[in-house]
Design a protein around this motif. Structure first.
Motif, PDB file in Angstrom:
ATOM      1  N   PHE A  39       0.783  -1.454  -0.032  1.00  0.00           N
ATOM      2  CA  PHE A  39      -0.035   0.046   0.127  1.00  0.00           C
ATOM      3  C   PHE A  39       0.740   1.399  -0.002  1.00  0.00           C
ATOM      4  CE2 PHE A  39      -2.058  -3.267   2.422  1.00  0.00           C
ATOM      5  CZ  PHE A  39      -3.121  -3.759   1.547  1.00  0.00           C
ATOM      6  N   ALA A  40       2.140   1.230  -0.319  1.00  0.00           N
ATOM      7  CA  ALA A  40       2.920   2.241  -0.306  1.00  0.00           C
ATOM      8  C   ALA A  40       2.574   3.533  -1.045  1.00  0.00           C
ATOM      9  CB  ALA A  40       4.521   1.818  -0.884  1.00  0.00           C
ATOM     10  N   GLY A  41       1.974   3.375  -2.131  1.00  0.00           N
ATOM     11  CA  GLY A  41       1.437   4.372  -2.921  1.00  0.00           C
ATOM     12  C   GLY A  41       0.589   5.567  -2.085  1.00  0.00           C
ATOM     13  N   TYR A  42      -0.359   4.681  -1.402  1.00  0.00           N
ATOM     14  CA  TYR A  42      -1.241   5.611  -0.704  1.00  0.00           C
ATOM     15  C   TYR A  42      -0.588   6.215   0.575  1.00  0.00           C
ATOM     16  CZ  TYR A  42      -3.949   2.121  -3.096  1.00  0.00           C
ATOM     17  OH  TYR A  42      -4.337   1.334  -3.989  1.00  0.00           O
ATOM     18  N   TYR A  43       0.494   5.634   1.184  1.00  0.00           N
ATOM     19  CA  TYR A  43       1.228   6.308   2.382  1.00  0.00           C
ATOM     20  C   TYR A  43       1.900   7.505   1.729  1.00  0.00           C
ATOM     21  CZ  TYR A  43       0.669   1.784   4.367  1.00  0.00           C
ATOM     22  OH  TYR A  43       0.436   0.421   4.839  1.00  0.00           O
ATOM     23  N   MET A  44       2.465   7.492   0.879  1.00  0.00           N
ATOM     24  CA  MET A  44       3.017   8.458   0.038  1.00  0.00           C
ATOM     25  C   MET A  44       2.210   9.657  -0.262  1.00  0.00           C
ATOM     26  SD  MET A  44       6.019   7.184   0.832  1.00  0.00           S
ATOM     27  CE  MET A  44       7.153   8.686   0.150  1.00  0.00           C
ATOM     28  N   ALA A  45       1.049   9.338  -0.935  1.00  0.00           N
ATOM     29  CA  ALA A  45       0.063  10.384  -1.361  1.00  0.00           C
ATOM     30  C   ALA A  45      -0.304  11.177  -0.043  1.00  0.00           C
ATOM     31  CB  ALA A  45      -1.242   9.880  -2.047  1.00  0.00           C
ATOM     32  N   LEU A  46      -0.250  10.487   1.091  1.00  0.00           N
ATOM     33  CA  LEU A  46      -0.820  11.113   2.175  1.00  0.00           C
ATOM     34  C   LEU A  46       0.451  11.858   2.749  1.00  0.00           C
ATOM     35  CD1 LEU A  46      -3.052  11.656   4.530  1.00  0.00           C
ATOM     36  CD2 LEU A  46      -1.952   9.540   5.686  1.00  0.00           C
ATOM     37  N   GLU A  47       1.443  11.298   2.998  1.00  0.00           N
ATOM     38  CA  GLU A  47       2.601  11.973   3.565  1.00  0.00           C
ATOM     39  C   GLU A  47       3.514  12.969   2.969  1.00  0.00           C
ATOM     40  OE1 GLU A  47       3.649  11.249   6.798  1.00  0.00           O
ATOM     41  OE2 GLU A  47       1.923   9.497   6.804  1.00  0.00           O
ATOM     42  N   LYS A  48       3.310  13.125   1.777  1.00  0.00           N
ATOM     43  CA  LYS A  48       3.904  14.153   0.560  1.00  0.00           C
ATOM     44  C   LYS A  48       2.979  15.088   0.230  1.00  0.00           C
ATOM     45  CE  LYS A  48       7.451  13.886  -0.077  1.00  0.00           C
ATOM     46  NZ  LYS A  48       8.716  14.051   0.810  1.00  0.00           N
ATOM     47  N   GLY A  49       1.663  15.065   0.792  1.00  0.00           N
ATOM     48  CA  GLY A  49       0.453  16.145   0.786  1.00  0.00           C
ATOM     49  C   GLY A  49       0.004  15.954  -0.607  1.00  0.00           C
ATOM     50  N   ILE A  50      -0.054  15.005  -1.286  1.00  0.00           N
ATOM     51  CA  ILE A  50      -0.580  14.788  -2.824  1.00  0.00           C
ATOM     52  C   ILE A  50      -2.077  14.740  -2.348  1.00  0.00           C
ATOM     53  CG2 ILE A  50      -0.912  13.478  -4.545  1.00  0.00           C
ATOM     54  CD1 ILE A  50       2.120  12.442  -4.154  1.00  0.00           C
ATOM     55  N   TYR A  51      -2.589  13.956  -1.430  1.00  0.00           N
ATOM     56  CA  TYR A  51      -4.196  14.024  -1.119  1.00  0.00           C
ATOM     57  C   TYR A  51      -4.487  15.456  -0.816  1.00  0.00           C
ATOM     58  CZ  TYR A  51      -4.432   9.043  -0.955  1.00  0.00           C
ATOM     59  OH  TYR A  51      -4.462   7.598  -1.455  1.00  0.00           O
ATOM     60  N   ALA A  52      -3.701  16.276   0.060  1.00  0.00           N
ATOM     61  CA  ALA A  52      -4.102  17.562   0.389  1.00  0.00           C
ATOM     62  C   ALA A  52      -4.423  18.411  -1.001  1.00  0.00           C
ATOM     63  CB  ALA A  52      -3.145  18.153   1.247  1.00  0.00           C
ATOM     64  N   ASP A  53      -3.036  18.253  -1.645  1.00  0.00           N
ATOM     65  CA  ASP A  53      -2.947  18.939  -2.921  1.00  0.00           C
ATOM     66  C   ASP A  53      -4.401  18.924  -3.851  1.00  0.00           C
ATOM     67  OD1 ASP A  53      -0.622  20.135  -2.175  1.00  0.00           O
ATOM     68  OD2 ASP A  53       0.518  18.824  -3.451  1.00  0.00           O
ATOM     69  N   HIS A  54      -4.904  17.670  -3.620  1.00  0.00           N
ATOM     70  CA  HIS A  54      -6.219  17.605  -4.380  1.00  0.00           C
ATOM     71  C   HIS A  54      -7.427  17.769  -3.634  1.00  0.00           C
ATOM     72  CE1 HIS A  54      -4.785  15.458  -8.255  1.00  0.00           C
ATOM     73  NE2 HIS A  54      -3.581  15.246  -7.353  1.00  0.00           N
ATOM     74  N   GLY A  55      -7.445  18.488  -2.584  1.00  0.00           N
ATOM     75  CA  GLY A  55      -8.486  18.950  -1.703  1.00  0.00           C
ATOM     76  C   GLY A  55      -9.144  17.984  -0.917  1.00  0.00           C
ATOM     77  N   LEU A  56      -8.480  16.875  -0.621  1.00  0.00           N
ATOM     78  CA  LEU A  56      -8.782  15.871   0.266  1.00  0.00           C
ATOM     79  C   LEU A  56      -8.215  15.363   1.499  1.00  0.00           C
ATOM     80  CD1 LEU A  56      -8.672  13.058  -2.264  1.00  0.00           C
ATOM     81  CD2 LEU A  56     -10.640  14.297  -1.889  1.00  0.00           C
ATOM     82  N   ASP A  57      -8.957  15.519   2.365  1.00  0.00           N
ATOM     83  CA  ASP A  57      -8.556  15.271   4.025  1.00  0.00           C
ATOM     84  C   ASP A  57      -8.534  13.643   4.348  1.00  0.00           C
ATOM     85  OD1 ASP A  57      -7.938  15.230   6.460  1.00  0.00           O
ATOM     86  OD2 ASP A  57      -9.519  16.393   7.382  1.00  0.00           O
ATOM     87  N   VAL A  58      -7.400  12.995   4.351  1.00  0.00           N
ATOM     88  CA  VAL A  58      -7.738  11.413   4.052  1.00  0.00           C
ATOM     89  C   VAL A  58      -6.998  10.744   5.260  1.00  0.00           C
ATOM     90  CG1 VAL A  58      -6.672   9.354   2.927  1.00  0.00           C
ATOM     91  CG2 VAL A  58      -7.390  11.632   1.871  1.00  0.00           C
ATOM     92  N   THR A  59      -7.628   9.913   6.043  1.00  0.00           N
ATOM     93  CA  THR A  59      -7.288   9.084   7.045  1.00  0.00           C
ATOM     94  C   THR A  59      -7.290   7.527   6.449  1.00  0.00           C
ATOM     95  OG1 THR A  59      -8.179  10.292   8.629  1.00  0.00           O
ATOM     96  CG2 THR A  59      -7.853   8.064   9.452  1.00  0.00           C
ATOM     97  N   ILE A  60      -6.061   7.076   6.710  1.00  0.00           N
ATOM     98  CA  ILE A  60      -5.683   5.725   5.940  1.00  0.00           C
ATOM     99  C   ILE A  60      -6.213   4.602   7.111  1.00  0.00           C
ATOM    100  CG2 ILE A  60      -4.186   3.861   5.296  1.00  0.00           C
ATOM    101  CD1 ILE A  60      -2.690   6.304   3.887  1.00  0.00           C
TER     102      ILE A  60
END
Length: 292
Positions: free
Chosen positions: A10-31
């Motif tokens: 699941f590494a890609g989801y962790y990196m999307a969260l940790e590197k602010g990629i989800y936030a850049d897309h307007g998402l507030d994500v909890t895994i």
């Protein structure tokens, strides 16, 4: 929500969260972690998760059971499911598994293997396999179910010489089930289409980042695993990440389209599950797969 405990799968989801990629897309994500005690279909149905990773076979089972799941991105387009056999057991081909003791997972991970047995007219003696390889290592079964990126490498780390084993890959023996996709409910698609588009796009960006920065990604994977007290080690996570990435990004142009579930793969999976009475109906490809 992930379909298993924290690991490099699941590494890609962790990196999307940790590197602010989800936030850049307007998402507030909890895994949320998955695991044997949690069913992603039920979490979606009950509103405890908005999105979940799921194998295609499991998602089709959800749909057949009345949970209106929809695929918004197909991450792992190649099956990594394998059957591992002791060479000295005398098994030389898949038909030799007939009547033999074979460890098989229960729950959401079982259908592809059962479809494989039925497709090849094999009737092994099914032994419930829990989520370790100990039964196989102790010779309690002649063969066991495994993921090439996970349990296969665990055997190497347990001291087994790979020359002692034979591996039957479901992907190479006409059981082509794509694995991890991102799913949500139909009502989520209808009420929050922008969030669905953002989740698909940001997750794929996370995987692209993981592919470009593997050592940094492994640092983050190990943080998640240790934080959840998962007994992981970095060499195993490195193997897992390498194999999973090869199942997301094709070696050859045309093998598959990154992030998309093909209609042919969908149809073959539906036909196989229906032929062996594992589901009785399925939505159309156009209904099931949403391209943001």
């Amino acid at each position: 929500m992930l379909q298993w405990t924290h690991q490099a799968q699941f590494a890609g989801y962790y990196m999307a969260l940790e590197k602010g990629i989800y936030a850049d897309h307007g998402l507030d994500v909890t895994i949320l972690r998955g695991g044997p005690d949690r069913d992603q279909g039920e979490y979606l149905r009950d509103g405890r998760a908005d999105f979940a990773t799921r194998w295609l076979a499991s998602a089709l089972t959800d749909a057949a059971n009345g949970i209106a799941v929809r695929n918004i991105a197909q991450i792992v387009n190649r099956s990594n499911m394998v059957l591992i056999v002791w060479k000295d057991s005398g098994i030389t081909n898949v038909h030799d598994l007939d009547g033999r003791r074979v460890g098989v997972w229960k729950g959401q991970f079982r259908p592809p293997f059962m479809a494989f047995f039925q497709a090849h007219d094999i009737q092994p003696q099914i032994i419930q396999q829990n989520y370790s390889i100990n039964l196989f290592l102790q010779r309690g079964v002649d063969a066991c179910t495994a993921m090439y990126y996970n349990e296969y490498h665990m055997m190497f780390q347990a001291g087994i010489d790979m020359e002692e084993l034979m591996v039957f890959s479901l992907a190479s023996i006409d059981t082509p089930f794509p694995e991890d996709g991102i799913y949500c409910l139909q009502k989520t698609l209808e009420s929050r289409p922008a969030a669905c588009r953002a989740m698909a796009a940001a997750s794929l960006e996370g995987w692209e980042y993981a592919a470009a920065h593997p050592e940094e990604t492994l640092d983050i994977v190990m943080q998640y695993a240790r934080g959840a007290k998962v007994p992981a080690n970095r060499p195993h996570m490195r193997w897992m990440l390498t194999v999973v990435l090869s199942s997301i990004f094709p070696e050859y142009v045309g093998d598959w389209t990154v992030g998309r579930l093909s209609k042919d793969d969908y149809s073959r999976s539906v036909d196989l599950l229906m032929a062996h009475k594992m589901i009785t109906d399925a939505p159309s490809f156009e209904e099931f797969v949403h391209v943001p």
